[in-house]
Design an enzyme around this catalytic site. Sequence first.
Site, short mmCIF file in Angstrom:
data_model
loop_
_atom_site.label_atom_id
_atom_site.label_comp_id
_atom_site.label_asym_id
_atom_site.label_seq_id
_atom_site.Cartn_x
_atom_site.Cartn_y
_atom_site.Cartn_z
N ARG A 52 56.25 35.60 38.49
CA ARG A 52 55.07 34.90 39.03
C ARG A 52 55.16 33.40 38.77
O ARG A 52 54.77 32.59 39.61
CB ARG A 52 53.78 35.49 38.43
CG ARG A 52 52.53 34.94 39.08
CD ARG A 52 51.28 35.69 38.64
NE ARG A 52 50.96 35.47 37.24
CZ ARG A 52 49.96 36.08 36.59
NH1 ARG A 52 49.18 36.93 37.21
NH2 ARG A 52 49.74 35.82 35.31
N LYS A 151 49.37 30.10 40.17
CA LYS A 151 48.77 29.82 38.86
C LYS A 151 49.13 28.39 38.49
O LYS A 151 50.11 28.13 37.79
CB LYS A 151 49.31 30.84 37.84
CG LYS A 151 48.42 31.01 36.63
CD LYS A 151 48.76 32.29 35.88
CE LYS A 151 48.12 32.35 34.51
NZ LYS A 151 46.67 32.35 34.48
N GLU A 184 37.18 37.28 42.07
CA GLU A 184 37.58 37.58 40.69
C GLU A 184 36.70 36.77 39.76
O GLU A 184 35.81 36.04 40.20
CB GLU A 184 39.05 37.20 40.49
CG GLU A 184 39.34 35.72 40.75
CD GLU A 184 40.79 35.34 40.59
OE1 GLU A 184 41.53 36.03 39.87
OE2 GLU A 184 41.19 34.32 41.19
#
Length: 285
Positions: A52, A151, A184
């Site tokens: 990721r 991210k 989220e």
Amino acid sequence: MALQIYISGKFYDKENAKISVYDHGLLYGDGVFEGMRSYSGKVFRMKEHIDRLYESANAICLSIPMSKADMEAAVYETLTKNGLIDAYIRLVVTRGAGSLGLDPNQTSDPQIIIIADSIKLYPAEFYDKGLKIVTASTIRNHPAAFSPRVKSLNYLNNIMAKIEGLRAGCIEAVMLNHKGEVAECTGDNIFIVKHGVLMTPPKDAGILEGITRNAILDLAKSHGITAFEQTMTRHDLYVADECFLTGSAAEVIPVVDIDGRTISGGKVGPITEKLIAAFKELVRK
Ligand code: PMP
């Protein structure tokens, strides 16, 4: 001995671990990061976290000057250097120092930072009693503006929602997407249980695809709990039988109140309890 921080191949005492004020990670939030945990000396789902990280870097056209294998080795070296076996690990890659302008081509030398420390995101009592959360009015970043799947070091979208939550007396807040669907929480993914079925918003709801989230979806399947990704609105949260949040730092934390509506009779639900136990067992394996 002072905590040893890894910066681009070298270790520094915590107070001497510094990067340039010209680093675009600081000037513009131009960089990416990961947060992961080690249990009994082994990093949980390390490959997924490293993948990721490199995917996030790729999405922002940042080339990490280190192979994935060397990155994994550096993470373990940081743990060993600090004599840590149960730790929270923060991996940061910045664009590097440059000029006082946005142009990433004017930067050089991306910095790789690894911090292995402890983290207590939420007080222990909430793991037993459950969290109270609210919906933030700040919507999650529009995926066409900047994908929430990256991210990145720019977390202001989430921080603004976190501030709203804190001002309402809650330590976590739910964020909706631009369509008004549940996305989220500010630093965690969200799950609900309805009629024995486990559901979480899909990746295209504008969320970070959490590694803990994916572990919970796998665990549900191996424990005979029907689980799937489902687009949901606030209504679904309000009428849920159970609710919980997941994240590397938070692990699995129950929710018993959303916007003043009591969920699960104000107690931790049975499926939530089962998955918390299964997750604990999984990470200790
Ligand atoms: N969503 C956001 C916005 C996050 O920052 C995080 C990580 N703290 C998560 C979800 C959970 O992801 P993971 O399980 O991979 O830690």
